[in-house]
Design a protein around this motif. Structure first.
Motif, PDB file in Angstrom:
ATOM      1  N   UNK A 130       0.959  -1.104   0.032  1.00 35.97           N
ATOM      2  CA  UNK A 130      -0.188  -0.047  -0.148  1.00 35.97           C
ATOM      3  C   UNK A 130       1.050   1.229   0.161  1.00 35.97           C
ATOM      4  N   UNK A 131       1.755   1.153   0.578  1.00 36.15           N
ATOM      5  CA  UNK A 131       2.959   2.259   0.461  1.00 36.15           C
ATOM      6  C   UNK A 131       3.485   2.623  -0.853  1.00 36.15           C
ATOM      7  N   UNK A 132       3.787   1.291  -1.730  1.00 36.92           N
ATOM      8  CA  UNK A 132       4.140   1.376  -2.849  1.00 36.92           C
ATOM      9  C   UNK A 132       3.014   1.992  -3.824  1.00 36.92           C
ATOM     10  N   UNK A 133       1.759   2.010  -3.578  1.00 34.57           N
ATOM     11  CA  UNK A 133       0.900   2.381  -4.508  1.00 34.57           C
ATOM     12  C   UNK A 133       0.533   3.854  -4.138  1.00 34.57           C
ATOM     13  N   UNK A 134       1.096   4.611  -3.065  1.00 37.85           N
ATOM     14  CA  UNK A 134       0.534   5.876  -2.736  1.00 37.85           C
ATOM     15  C   UNK A 134       1.393   6.940  -3.861  1.00 37.85           C
ATOM     16  N   UNK A 135       0.663   7.993  -4.073  1.00 35.59           N
ATOM     17  CA  UNK A 135       1.367   8.915  -5.008  1.00 35.59           C
ATOM     18  C   UNK A 135       1.300  10.441  -4.495  1.00 35.59           C
ATOM     19  N   UNK A 136       2.054  11.073  -4.668  1.00 38.85           N
ATOM     20  CA  UNK A 136       2.336  12.695  -4.417  1.00 38.85           C
ATOM     21  C   UNK A 136       1.451  13.495  -4.893  1.00 38.85           C
ATOM     22  N   UNK A 137       0.942  14.661  -4.470  1.00 37.57           N
ATOM     23  CA  UNK A 137       0.649  15.893  -5.252  1.00 37.57           C
ATOM     24  C   UNK A 137       2.061  16.416  -5.523  1.00 37.57           C
TER      25      UNK A 137
END
Length: 172
Positions: free
Chosen positions: A107-114
């Motif tokens: 789930x950390x891998x799937x995170x994205x940033x603005x």
């Protein structure tokens, strides 16, 4: 989650040799130098999580790390720490511990940033030490945020795509 469950989530200091990486851990290529730098600059703010009890019965040591093997390795191998902060978890069985460990990483891998907001935050810092980012990373973020994105992706990028290993999870 009941009140006693919340109480059990308190971090405790444990001798580093009383915990060990899980034999099933499939995460590789930890940025140990980056993690160590983050711990040095920011303190140890993200405790290592271990499987310490099964159905509320204490397991023998060493307790298996279910989240934070990279933090443990950086603390021991790079910083020479003898004690580390640990959160002890209770799992019903090995499958439950594995499921949590896999989800924690995936789930950390799937995170994205603005990207524009991240760039603004990084540029506002007096220095980038302990963030996992370098000046050239900001330039890379600018180039990604500035072109070639669909309207649904505008401003949000997957750092996994940009850096292969997500630098936003420095303490993981």
């Amino acid at each position: 989650m009941g009140d006693d469950e919340m109480t059990r989530l308190t971090a405790v200091m444990r001798r580093a040799e009383t915990i060990c990486p899980a034999p099933w851990n499939v995460r590789t290529n930890h940025d140990l130098d980056g993690i160590a730098e983050s711990i040095r600059v920011n303190d140890f703010r993200d405790p290592i999580e271990v499987w310490a009890t099964q159905s509320r019965e204490r397991l023998p040591e060493p307790h298996v790390i279910v989240a934070g093997a990279g933090r443990w390795r950086a603390a021991v191998e790079r910083l020479g720490l003898e004690e580390v902060p640990v959160i002890e978890h209770d799992f019903e069985d090995v499958q439950a511990a594995q499921r949590y460990s896999i989800a924690n990483n995936r789930l950390t891998d799937k995170s994205v940033f603005d990207a524009p907001a991240l760039i603004a935050q990084l540029e506002a810092l007096p220095e980038l030490d302990g963030t996992g980012f370098a000046l050239e990373d900001i330039d890379g973020l600018r180039s990604i945020a500035g072109g070639g994105m669909s309207s649904s992706e505008e401003g949000a990028i997957s750092l996994r795509e940009r850096f292969i290993v997500p630098p936003f999870s420095v303490l993981n």
